[in-house]
Design a protein around this motif. Structure first.
Motif, PDB file in Angstrom:
ATOM      1  N   ALA A  98       2.444  -9.684  11.043  1.00 48.58           N
ATOM      2  CA  ALA A  98       3.524  -9.399  10.346  1.00 48.58           C
ATOM      3  C   ALA A  98       3.521 -10.035   8.977  1.00 48.58           C
ATOM      4  O   ALA A  98       2.814 -10.880   9.017  1.00 48.58           O
ATOM      5  N   ASN A  99       3.965  -9.502   7.998  1.00 47.80           N
ATOM      6  CA  ASN A  99       4.246 -10.185   6.481  1.00 47.80           C
ATOM      7  C   ASN A  99       5.193 -11.143   6.639  1.00 47.80           C
ATOM      8  O   ASN A  99       6.456 -10.913   7.266  1.00 47.80           O
ATOM      9  N   THR A 100       4.816 -12.651   6.425  1.00 50.80           N
ATOM     10  CA  THR A 100       5.734 -13.481   6.625  1.00 50.80           C
ATOM     11  C   THR A 100       6.674 -14.236   5.604  1.00 50.80           C
ATOM     12  O   THR A 100       7.438 -15.089   5.397  1.00 50.80           O
ATOM     13  N   VAL A 101       6.501 -13.319   4.002  1.00 49.32           N
ATOM     14  CA  VAL A 101       7.155 -13.903   2.826  1.00 49.32           C
ATOM     15  C   VAL A 101       8.418 -14.040   3.219  1.00 49.32           C
ATOM     16  O   VAL A 101       9.283 -15.065   2.800  1.00 49.32           O
ATOM     17  N   ALA A 102       9.380 -12.894   3.743  1.00 52.67           N
ATOM     18  CA  ALA A 102      10.527 -13.101   3.778  1.00 52.67           C
ATOM     19  C   ALA A 102      11.080 -14.022   4.880  1.00 52.67           C
ATOM     20  O   ALA A 102      12.291 -14.589   4.651  1.00 52.67           O
ATOM     21  N   ALA A 103      10.384 -14.246   5.860  1.00 51.28           N
ATOM     22  CA  ALA A 103      10.504 -15.207   6.859  1.00 51.28           C
ATOM     23  C   ALA A 103      10.552 -16.766   6.177  1.00 51.28           C
ATOM     24  O   ALA A 103      11.364 -17.750   6.502  1.00 51.28           O
ATOM     25  N   HIS A 104       9.545 -17.120   5.461  1.00 50.32           N
ATOM     26  CA  HIS A 104       9.328 -18.402   4.805  1.00 50.32           C
ATOM     27  C   HIS A 104      10.672 -18.441   3.574  1.00 50.32           C
ATOM     28  O   HIS A 104      11.101 -19.630   3.902  1.00 50.32           O
ATOM     29  N   ARG A 105      11.022 -17.350   2.862  1.00 46.88           N
ATOM     30  CA  ARG A 105      12.242 -17.662   2.041  1.00 46.88           C
ATOM     31  C   ARG A 105      13.387 -17.709   2.845  1.00 46.88           C
ATOM     32  O   ARG A 105      14.091 -18.579   2.465  1.00 46.88           O
ATOM     33  N   LEU A 106      13.432 -17.232   4.179  1.00 45.85           N
ATOM     34  CA  LEU A 106      14.922 -17.476   5.094  1.00 45.85           C
ATOM     35  C   LEU A 106      14.797 -18.894   5.428  1.00 45.85           C
ATOM     36  O   LEU A 106      15.840 -19.441   5.526  1.00 45.85           O
ATOM     37  N   ALA A 107      13.544 -19.547   5.740  1.00 45.58           N
ATOM     38  CA  ALA A 107      13.556 -20.646   6.426  1.00 45.58           C
ATOM     39  C   ALA A 107      14.001 -21.834   5.031  1.00 45.58           C
ATOM     40  O   ALA A 107      14.475 -22.735   5.545  1.00 45.58           O
ATOM     41  N   LYS A 108      13.576 -21.674   3.879  1.00 44.53           N
ATOM     42  CA  LYS A 108      14.036 -22.325   2.840  1.00 44.53           C
ATOM     43  C   LYS A 108      15.532 -22.216   2.847  1.00 44.53           C
ATOM     44  O   LYS A 108      16.137 -23.151   2.155  1.00 44.53           O
ATOM     45  N   TRP A 109      16.025 -21.162   2.903  1.00 40.45           N
ATOM     46  CA  TRP A 109      17.480 -20.859   2.659  1.00 40.45           C
ATOM     47  C   TRP A 109      18.146 -21.763   3.862  1.00 40.45           C
ATOM     48  O   TRP A 109      19.138 -22.514   3.567  1.00 40.45           O
ATOM     49  N   ALA A 110      17.544 -21.650   5.175  1.00 40.83           N
ATOM     50  CA  ALA A 110      18.267 -22.137   6.511  1.00 40.83           C
ATOM     51  C   ALA A 110      18.216 -23.816   6.087  1.00 40.83           C
ATOM     52  O   ALA A 110      19.234 -24.370   6.457  1.00 40.83           O
ATOM     53  N   GLU A 111      17.113 -23.949   5.090  1.00 38.81           N
ATOM     54  CA  GLU A 111      17.076 -25.716   4.877  1.00 38.81           C
ATOM     55  C   GLU A 111      18.476 -26.088   4.217  1.00 38.81           C
ATOM     56  O   GLU A 111      18.803 -27.167   4.374  1.00 38.81           O
ATOM     57  N   THR A 112      18.851 -25.300   3.342  1.00 38.30           N
ATOM     58  CA  THR A 112      19.820 -25.687   2.330  1.00 38.30           C
ATOM     59  C   THR A 112      21.067 -25.902   3.428  1.00 38.30           C
ATOM     60  O   THR A 112      22.071 -26.363   2.737  1.00 38.30           O
ATOM     61  N   LYS A 113      21.142 -25.023   4.428  1.00 37.47           N
ATOM     62  CA  LYS A 113      22.482 -25.046   5.404  1.00 37.47           C
ATOM     63  C   LYS A 113      22.348 -26.130   6.420  1.00 37.47           C
ATOM     64  O   LYS A 113      23.067 -26.230   7.402  1.00 37.47           O
ATOM     65  N   GLY A 114      21.306 -26.911   6.313  1.00 37.58           N
ATOM     66  CA  GLY A 114      20.934 -28.044   7.339  1.00 37.58           C
ATOM     67  C   GLY A 114      20.317 -27.371   8.668  1.00 37.58           C
ATOM     68  O   GLY A 114      20.275 -28.115   9.622  1.00 37.58           O
ATOM     69  N   LYS A 115      19.718 -26.097   8.666  1.00 36.21           N
ATOM     70  CA  LYS A 115      19.177 -25.512   9.729  1.00 36.21           C
ATOM     71  C   LYS A 115      17.748 -25.115   9.777  1.00 36.21           C
ATOM     72  O   LYS A 115      17.275 -23.986  10.187  1.00 36.21           O
ATOM     73  N   GLY A 116      17.040 -25.705   8.740  1.00 33.13           N
ATOM     74  CA  GLY A 116      15.564 -25.197   8.425  1.00 33.13           C
ATOM     75  C   GLY A 116      14.613 -25.433   9.735  1.00 33.13           C
ATOM     76  O   GLY A 116      13.869 -24.638   9.936  1.00 33.13           O
ATOM     77  N   ALA A 154      22.229 -13.977   4.460  1.00 32.70           N
ATOM     78  CA  ALA A 154      21.120 -13.856   4.622  1.00 32.70           C
ATOM     79  C   ALA A 154      20.383 -12.710   4.237  1.00 32.70           C
ATOM     80  O   ALA A 154      19.186 -12.470   3.702  1.00 32.70           O
ATOM     81  N   LYS A 155      21.059 -11.625   4.304  1.00 29.32           N
ATOM     82  CA  LYS A 155      20.736 -10.103   3.834  1.00 29.32           C
ATOM     83  C   LYS A 155      20.240 -10.255   2.547  1.00 29.32           C
ATOM     84  O   LYS A 155      19.207  -9.533   2.053  1.00 29.32           O
ATOM     85  N   LEU A 156      21.069 -10.807   1.676  1.00 25.15           N
ATOM     86  CA  LEU A 156      20.528 -11.116   0.260  1.00 25.15           C
ATOM     87  C   LEU A 156      19.343 -11.623   0.131  1.00 25.15           C
ATOM     88  O   LEU A 156      18.448 -11.253  -0.839  1.00 25.15           O
ATOM     89  N   ILE A 157      19.006 -12.625   0.958  1.00 29.59           N
ATOM     90  CA  ILE A 157      17.912 -13.485   0.669  1.00 29.59           C
ATOM     91  C   ILE A 157      16.695 -12.537   1.225  1.00 29.59           C
ATOM     92  O   ILE A 157      15.517 -12.639   0.550  1.00 29.59           O
ATOM     93  N   VAL A 158      16.758 -11.729   2.293  1.00 31.02           N
ATOM     94  CA  VAL A 158      15.762 -11.002   2.994  1.00 31.02           C
ATOM     95  C   VAL A 158      15.267  -9.914   1.945  1.00 31.02           C
ATOM     96  O   VAL A 158      14.286  -9.625   1.612  1.00 31.02           O
TER      97      VAL A 158
END
Length: 220
Positions: A98-116, A154-158
């Motif tokens: 799997a390519n994990t670029v989107a997963a990493h970006r999503l985790a960064k976004w989740a961090e801003t929501k307190g759920k990283g 999240a869809k916009l981030i992905v």
């Protein structure tokens, strides 16, 4: 006052999930829960993996190391045994590259929501224990929903490039530190641990850093 632990890892790195469990256990067993701030940082084991990757991990490993699939399977059996020691039941037969670029970006976004942390844990669990294709948008959105975040946002981030810069910053910082592989742990900008090392090393390092910072265990 808290100790900071920075952890460079990738969501398709088997030793990263093992190392994460070791760090969590070390924090608990040394009695410094609540006094240690863990920050997960991005690292890409193989940025060339196609976004629509579907290749089984076993055949990918066989190609990479130029061995038979049976030999590759034996390699993964050893890793699975190590994972079991920390309570993780890896299923390499189900895993696909799997390519994990989107997963990493999503985790960064989740961090801003307190759920990283929840996002990182869910991604690792989905990949290693459930054989989910975490490079695919629909899978990522399902995981986002499961941890209670907004799938439309999240869809916009992905599908976009937001948080790319944050991911690249982490990768650059790893290069500056000379990180060649992950997991890589940095304790309070002083000490580094490379890989999923013996449990005692995590505990000794935490105790050393805590002692230098003048912290006392709260629960031992």
């Amino acid at each position: 006052m808290t100790i900071k632990v920075e952890v460079w890892s990738d969501y398709v790195c088997p030793f990263c999930y093992i190392g994460k469990r070791q760090l969590e256990k070390a924090i608990k067993d040394t009695g410094y829960e609540g006094q240690i701030e863990v920050e997960y940082k991005s690292f890409l084991l193989d940025p060339t993996t196609p976004i629509d990757a579907e290749e089984p991990v076993i055949s990918s490993l066989a190609k990479k190391y130029r061995v038979s699939e049976e030999e590759a399977k034996n390699m993964t059996n050893n890793v699975a045994l190590r994972a079991k020691e920390v309570g993780l039941n890896y299923d390499f037969d189900k895993m696909k590259t799997a390519n994990t670029v989107a997963a990493h970006r999503l985790a960064k976004w989740a961090e801003t929501k307190g759920k990283g942390h929840e996002m990182s844990e869910r991604l690792l669990q989905a990949y290693f224990l459930e054989g989910e294709a975490i490079g695919k948008g629909e899978v990522l959105l399902k995981l986002v929903d499961e941890i209670g975040l907004d799938t439309e946002e999240a869809k916009l981030i992905v599908n976009g490039n937001e948080y790319n810069e944050d991911v690249e910053k982490d990768i650059y910082a790893a290069q500056q530190l000379g990180v060649r592989g992950v997991p890589f742990f940095v304790f309070d900008n002083k000490y580094g641990i490379s890989g999923a090392q013996p449990q005692g090393l995590f505990e000794q390092t935490i105790e050393k850093v805590a002692n230098e910072a003048g912290l006392k265990p709260t629960d031992k």
